[in-house]
Write a protein that holds these residues in place. Structure first.
Motif: not given
Lengths: 114, 179
Positions: A67, A77, B35-42, B87
């Motif tokens: 980032w 990114k 860590r799906k949620q974190q990766r989705d957020l990213e 995803r």
């Protein structure tokens, strides 16, 4: 937009690698725009499929991401070519040249293939 | 030609390290299941940044605010389909077997069927293979559903052909019949 061509099968990764090699670290949008500009706006990159392509290259170790902040002070990114990516680019460029040379021999008018 | 004379040396021209790369990609995809949620957020943040940059460019070229946003979203093919594609690539979802060119027959037929038209009956295809022990075809239905959610210019016309190449289906385009 209507007469723009899609990016040919299997060439998006090559274009991404070459763009990163030429311009250095760049965000996804920048990569897509650069590809379109380099093609003289004849190619239309599908932005929705660009990111999975970048992820694939990253999973294979050809690019790295981190980032950063864009020129407009926006968080973005950035993708960067790795050493393996540079080698892959050389290999792919060579293969592409071979392929086009072969096709060109078939299309050359009046030349006998010996 | 091609006879095995017991020579254990590498075949000239084979790509050294390609297996290691494949293994690495698989490991990363496996890691993508966590860590799906974190990766989705990213990824959502990355999409947002992409959209904003595109909208700014559109505004600079003289579009109205609404038009600029609409055009940016259209070019992206919609945020949700883009996330779905990402995803799929990130994780080891079963329907991503197609993306590696190793999908089961039903999965392949499902994807081909989707390309052939909206009337493709995945359940019929599933019934044909039901007799095979241990063959779970539920992912076949998921494949069709995920195809239907794709951006229209990324639906796969010939998934098996298009994934055979080095860079897979990512930049392939075919007409979408799911509209």
């Amino acid at each position: 937009m209507g007469n723009k061509k899609d990016v040919w099968q299997g060439t998006l990764a090559l274009m991404v690698l070459k763009t990163l090699d030429t311009l250095g670290p760049l965000h996804g949008y920048g990569i897509a725009r650069r590809i379109e500009q380099t093609s003289g706006d004849l190619l239309a990159v599908n932005y929705g499929t660009l990111y999975p392509a970048l992820l694939k290259l990253e999973q294979e170790g050809y690019i790295r991401s981190e980032w950063g902040v864009s020129d407009n002070n926006r968080k973005a990114k950035y993708y960067k070519l790795t050493r393996a990516g540079r080698k892959q680019l050389e290999r792919e460029a060579r293969e592409w040249e071979q392929t086009t040379a072969i096709v060109a021999r078939f299309l050359a008018p009046g030349e006998e293939v010996s | 030609m091609g006879a095995d004379n017991g020579d254990r040396r590498k075949v000239p021209g084979t790509r050294r390290g390609s297996f290691v790369r494949w293994l690495r990609a698989c490991a990363l995809r496996l890691a993508g299941m966590f860590r799906k949620q974190q990766r989705d957020l990213e990824f959502a943040a990355e999409m947002e940044s992409h959209l904003q940059m595109h909208i700014e460019d559109n505004l600079r070229s003289g579009m109205s605010t609404d038009e600029a946003r609409r055009t940016a979203l259209t070019r992206l093919g919609g945020v949700e389909p883009a996330k779905e594609l990402y995803r799929e690539r990130r994780s080891c979802a079963r329907n991503s077997c197609r993306a590696e060119g190793a999908g089961c027959g039903t999965c392949r037929r499902a994807a081909h069927g989707h390309a052939a038209g909206p009337r493709f009956d995945c359940n019929r295809s599933r019934d044909r293979t039901r007799s095979r022990p241990g063959h779970d075809t539920s992912h076949c239905r998921r494949t069709v559903r995920s195809e239907a959610r794709r951006p229209c210019d990324t639906a796969l016309g010939h998934p098996i052909n298009s994934v055979g190449g080095k860079h897979g289906l990512l930049d392939s385009r075919a007409p979408c019949y799911a509209r």
